[in-house]
Design a protein around this motif. Structure first.
Motif, PDB file in Angstrom:
ATOM      1  N   THR A  72      45.997  31.367  23.359  1.00  0.00           N
ATOM      2  CA  THR A  72      45.055  31.721  22.288  1.00  0.00           C
ATOM      3  C   THR A  72      43.778  32.311  22.861  1.00  0.00           C
ATOM      4  OG1 THR A  72      45.925  29.952  20.877  1.00  0.00           O
ATOM      5  CG2 THR A  72      43.741  30.818  20.330  1.00  0.00           C
ATOM      6  N   GLU A  73      43.284  31.698  23.932  1.00  0.00           N
ATOM      7  CA  GLU A  73      42.068  32.197  24.586  1.00  0.00           C
ATOM      8  C   GLU A  73      42.253  33.626  25.093  1.00  0.00           C
ATOM      9  OE1 GLU A  73      40.153  31.764  28.976  1.00  0.00           O
ATOM     10  OE2 GLU A  73      40.850  29.905  28.043  1.00  0.00           O
ATOM     11  N   LEU A  74      43.357  33.870  25.803  1.00  0.00           N
ATOM     12  CA  LEU A  74      43.567  35.192  26.393  1.00  0.00           C
ATOM     13  C   LEU A  74      43.819  36.257  25.331  1.00  0.00           C
ATOM     14  CD1 LEU A  74      45.703  34.197  29.513  1.00  0.00           C
ATOM     15  CD2 LEU A  74      43.320  34.940  29.456  1.00  0.00           C
ATOM     16  N   LEU A  75      44.502  35.879  24.258  1.00  0.00           N
ATOM     17  CA  LEU A  75      44.702  36.842  23.170  1.00  0.00           C
ATOM     18  C   LEU A  75      43.375  37.248  22.550  1.00  0.00           C
ATOM     19  CD1 LEU A  75      47.838  35.336  21.368  1.00  0.00           C
ATOM     20  CD2 LEU A  75      47.732  37.481  22.661  1.00  0.00           C
ATOM     21  N   GLY A  76      42.402  36.334  22.547  1.00  0.00           N
ATOM     22  CA  GLY A  76      41.110  36.639  21.949  1.00  0.00           C
ATOM     23  C   GLY A  76      40.120  37.298  22.873  1.00  0.00           C
ATOM     24  N   THR A  77      40.331  37.175  24.190  1.00  0.00           N
ATOM     25  CA  THR A  77      39.337  37.687  25.137  1.00  0.00           C
ATOM     26  C   THR A  77      39.811  38.883  25.950  1.00  0.00           C
ATOM     27  OG1 THR A  77      40.071  36.104  26.837  1.00  0.00           O
ATOM     28  CG2 THR A  77      38.262  35.418  25.370  1.00  0.00           C
ATOM     29  N   SER A  78      41.125  39.120  25.989  1.00  0.00           N
ATOM     30  CA  SER A  78      41.649  40.191  26.841  1.00  0.00           C
ATOM     31  C   SER A  78      42.596  41.100  26.067  1.00  0.00           C
ATOM     32  CB  SER A  78      42.379  39.596  28.057  1.00  0.00           C
ATOM     33  OG  SER A  78      43.012  40.619  28.810  1.00  0.00           O
ATOM     34  N   PRO A  79      42.130  42.276  25.647  1.00  0.00           N
ATOM     35  CA  PRO A  79      43.030  43.225  24.977  1.00  0.00           C
ATOM     36  C   PRO A  79      44.227  43.598  25.843  1.00  0.00           C
ATOM     37  CG  PRO A  79      40.737  43.868  24.691  1.00  0.00           C
ATOM     38  CD  PRO A  79      40.746  42.761  25.698  1.00  0.00           C
ATOM     39  N   VAL A 117      46.866  33.113  35.664  1.00  0.00           N
ATOM     40  CA  VAL A 117      46.934  34.172  34.657  1.00  0.00           C
ATOM     41  C   VAL A 117      45.545  34.450  34.093  1.00  0.00           C
ATOM     42  CG1 VAL A 117      47.949  34.854  32.450  1.00  0.00           C
ATOM     43  CG2 VAL A 117      49.319  33.605  34.114  1.00  0.00           C
ATOM     44  N   ARG A 118      44.764  33.406  33.882  1.00  0.00           N
ATOM     45  CA  ARG A 118      43.393  33.611  33.414  1.00  0.00           C
ATOM     46  C   ARG A 118      42.600  34.445  34.430  1.00  0.00           C
ATOM     47  NH1 ARG A 118      41.926  28.599  32.632  1.00  0.00           N
ATOM     48  NH2 ARG A 118      42.020  28.540  30.356  1.00  0.00           N
ATOM     49  N   TRP A 119      42.783  34.133  35.723  1.00  0.00           N
ATOM     50  CA  TRP A 119      42.080  34.899  36.752  1.00  0.00           C
ATOM     51  C   TRP A 119      42.445  36.379  36.672  1.00  0.00           C
ATOM     52  CZ3 TRP A 119      43.728  31.313  41.365  1.00  0.00           C
ATOM     53  CH2 TRP A 119      43.082  30.069  41.244  1.00  0.00           C
ATOM     54  N   MET A 120      43.736  36.673  36.528  1.00  0.00           N
ATOM     55  CA  MET A 120      44.187  38.070  36.508  1.00  0.00           C
ATOM     56  C   MET A 120      43.486  38.870  35.419  1.00  0.00           C
ATOM     57  SD  MET A 120      48.314  37.695  36.906  1.00  0.00           S
ATOM     58  CE  MET A 120      49.059  36.741  38.213  1.00  0.00           C
ATOM     59  N   PHE A 121      43.388  38.286  34.243  1.00  0.00           N
ATOM     60  CA  PHE A 121      42.855  39.037  33.116  1.00  0.00           C
ATOM     61  C   PHE A 121      41.340  38.946  32.994  1.00  0.00           C
ATOM     62  CE2 PHE A 121      47.330  38.835  32.224  1.00  0.00           C
ATOM     63  CZ  PHE A 121      47.580  40.135  31.807  1.00  0.00           C
ATOM     64  N   ARG A 122      40.716  38.392  34.038  1.00  0.00           N
ATOM     65  CA  ARG A 122      39.267  38.485  34.173  1.00  0.00           C
ATOM     66  C   ARG A 122      38.862  39.669  35.050  1.00  0.00           C
ATOM     67  NH1 ARG A 122      37.512  32.179  35.255  1.00  0.00           N
ATOM     68  NH2 ARG A 122      37.500  31.488  33.075  1.00  0.00           N
ATOM     69  N   TRP A 123      39.849  40.297  35.724  1.00  0.00           N
ATOM     70  CA  TRP A 123      39.514  41.464  36.531  1.00  0.00           C
ATOM     71  C   TRP A 123      38.877  42.526  35.648  1.00  0.00           C
ATOM     72  CZ3 TRP A 123      45.160  41.670  38.683  1.00  0.00           C
ATOM     73  CH2 TRP A 123      45.316  40.698  39.671  1.00  0.00           C
ATOM     74  N   ALA A 124      37.860  43.182  36.178  1.00  0.00           N
ATOM     75  CA  ALA A 124      37.193  44.243  35.429  1.00  0.00           C
ATOM     76  C   ALA A 124      38.147  45.407  35.193  1.00  0.00           C
ATOM     77  CB  ALA A 124      35.964  44.724  36.200  1.00  0.00           C
ATOM     78  N   ALA A 125      37.893  46.170  34.154  1.00  0.00           N
ATOM     79  CA  ALA A 125      38.759  47.306  33.820  1.00  0.00           C
ATOM     80  C   ALA A 125      38.802  48.324  34.949  1.00  0.00           C
ATOM     81  CB  ALA A 125      38.288  47.949  32.529  1.00  0.00           C
ATOM     82  N   THR A 126      37.744  48.365  35.757  1.00  0.00           N
ATOM     83  CA  THR A 126      37.679  49.325  36.869  1.00  0.00           C
ATOM     84  C   THR A 126      38.264  48.774  38.169  1.00  0.00           C
ATOM     85  OG1 THR A 126      35.440  48.528  37.345  1.00  0.00           O
ATOM     86  CG2 THR A 126      35.646  50.470  35.905  1.00  0.00           C
ATOM     87  N   ASP A 127      38.734  47.552  38.149  1.00  0.00           N
ATOM     88  CA  ASP A 127      39.277  46.938  39.365  1.00  0.00           C
ATOM     89  C   ASP A 127      40.517  47.711  39.815  1.00  0.00           C
ATOM     90  OD1 ASP A 127      40.825  44.970  41.093  1.00  0.00           O
ATOM     91  OD2 ASP A 127      39.060  43.769  40.635  1.00  0.00           O
ATOM     92  N   THR A 128      40.654  47.851  41.138  1.00  0.00           N
ATOM     93  CA  THR A 128      41.784  48.618  41.686  1.00  0.00           C
ATOM     94  C   THR A 128      43.130  47.947  41.431  1.00  0.00           C
ATOM     95  OG1 THR A 128      41.438  47.531  43.837  1.00  0.00           O
ATOM     96  CG2 THR A 128      40.379  49.674  43.493  1.00  0.00           C
ATOM     97  N   HIS A 129      43.126  46.653  41.074  1.00  0.00           N
ATOM     98  CA  HIS A 129      44.386  45.991  40.751  1.00  0.00           C
ATOM     99  C   HIS A 129      45.117  46.724  39.622  1.00  0.00           C
ATOM    100  CE1 HIS A 129      42.518  42.379  42.744  1.00  0.00           C
ATOM    101  NE2 HIS A 129      43.748  42.272  43.177  1.00  0.00           N
ATOM    102  N   TRP A 130      44.368  47.286  38.692  1.00  0.00           N
ATOM    103  CA  TRP A 130      44.986  47.894  37.505  1.00  0.00           C
ATOM    104  C   TRP A 130      45.566  49.275  37.784  1.00  0.00           C
ATOM    105  CZ3 TRP A 130      45.996  44.077  34.717  1.00  0.00           C
ATOM    106  CH2 TRP A 130      45.072  43.066  34.444  1.00  0.00           C
ATOM    107  N   THR A 131      45.354  49.787  39.006  1.00  0.00           N
ATOM    108  CA  THR A 131      45.948  51.076  39.373  1.00  0.00           C
ATOM    109  C   THR A 131      47.023  50.932  40.441  1.00  0.00           C
ATOM    110  OG1 THR A 131      44.178  51.463  41.015  1.00  0.00           O
ATOM    111  CG2 THR A 131      43.834  52.330  38.785  1.00  0.00           C
ATOM    112  N   ASP A 132      47.274  49.705  40.882  1.00  0.00           N
ATOM    113  CA  ASP A 132      48.287  49.436  41.902  1.00  0.00           C
ATOM    114  C   ASP A 132      49.596  49.099  41.190  1.00  0.00           C
ATOM    115  OD1 ASP A 132      50.003  48.285  43.783  1.00  0.00           O
ATOM    116  OD2 ASP A 132      48.371  47.350  44.908  1.00  0.00           O
TER     117      ASP A 132
END
Length: 280
Positions: free
Chosen positions: A204-211, A157-172
């Motif tokens: 807690t980490e993901l809530l603070g680092t990944s909107p 899950v941490r890996w997933m939310f490290r993807w850049a906002a422009t990564d194609t994963h977010w449009t699939d």
């Protein structure tokens, strides 16, 4: 059975059977001289559990006092009991089993053998918080060789939310569904293990680092993972399509994730070619 629910004879028989199955090396003791009977000696169990040999002998003979929860927990540790065995120990002693404090991160030998046996299918095992615990050779082509990754950084899950906002994963659409169901499953684990510090730190980490994670988490969806179809543009194998099948392991609350291609498909052929050339 006593008025307290203690089943002395059953407790005694269970302790004897668990002691007999253990070898000294499994609990960090020397083999020593030849033993007349298999398993640990009574004094060795008493030593490992931090109790007197007389007290332990009385428990095995079905004539001891009602053991406290602390004594039962010490015996469970000394005898290397599984989660189910520990629960049984507490119940035959007339006590409610202690709640599980966190996801099981122990990998049984059978699961390791099964994952390794999937020679032409990528497969890996995660705990309920999505920490990767074991993987086979083909999985390294998709999640990397985690032998070189610190254990605290092997979380899907941490890996997933490290993807850049422009990564194609977010449009699939399929990948978005995969991500959302992963977060929903993580929330279900968060509810089952509210006192696990590693799980709490992750959330807690993901809530603070990944909107984006915070947005999905706030929806309060709770569900176990379902299979999804993944389409991947692999740098070595080209376009791949396979079903990401999640197999639940009930006794440990773990998940085995397997990439299953359509029989006879180009992806299946690619997996087989990869398996033939993958280093041992």
């Amino acid at each position: 059975m006593t008025s307290t629910g203690l089943r002395r004879d059953e407790l005694a028989a269970f302790l004897r059977s668990r002691r007999a199955r253990l070898r000294p090396a499994e609990v960090g003791l020397p083999e020593g001289v030849r033993r007349r009977t298999p398993g640990l000696r009574r004094q060795e169990v008493a030593q490992l559990a931090g109790m007197s040999i007389d007290y332990y002998i009385r428990l095995e003979q079905g004539r001891g006092p009602h053991p406290s929860r602390q004594v039962l927990a010490a015996l469970a540790r000394a005898l290397l009991l599984s989660r189910d065995e520990r629960e049984y120990l507490f119940r035959v002693a007339g006590e409610s089993p202690p709640p599980s404090t966190g996801p099981s991160r122990e990998v049984g030998a059978g699961l390791r053998h099964l994952i390794d046996a999937m020679a032409d299918t990528p497969a890996y095992l995660v705990d309920a918080s999505y920490e990767v615990l074991a993987w086979n050779r083909l999985a390294t082509y998709f999640i990397g060789d985690l032998a070189d990754v610190p254990p605290d950084d092997r979380n899907m899950v941490r890996w997933m939310f490290r993807w850049a906002a422009t990564d194609t994963h977010w449009t699939d659409p399929e990948m978005l569904r995969f991500t959302r169901t992963s977060v929903a499953d993580l929330r279900a684990a968060y509810g089952r293990y509210p006192h696990d510090p590693r799980l709490r730190r992750l959330v807690t980490e993901l809530l603070g680092t990944s909107p984006r994670f915070a947005e999905v988490w706030a929806e309060h969806d709770v569900e176990e993972r379902r299979p999804v179809v993944k389409r991947v543009e692999h740098p070595e194998l080209g376009p791949l399509e396979f079903e990401c099948r999640v197999l639940h392991v009930p006794e440990t609350d773990q998940r085995m994730i397997v990439y299953v291609p359509e029989p006879g498909s180009p992806t299946q052929r690619a997996f087989r070619r990869l398996a033939e050339h993958a280093p041992a």
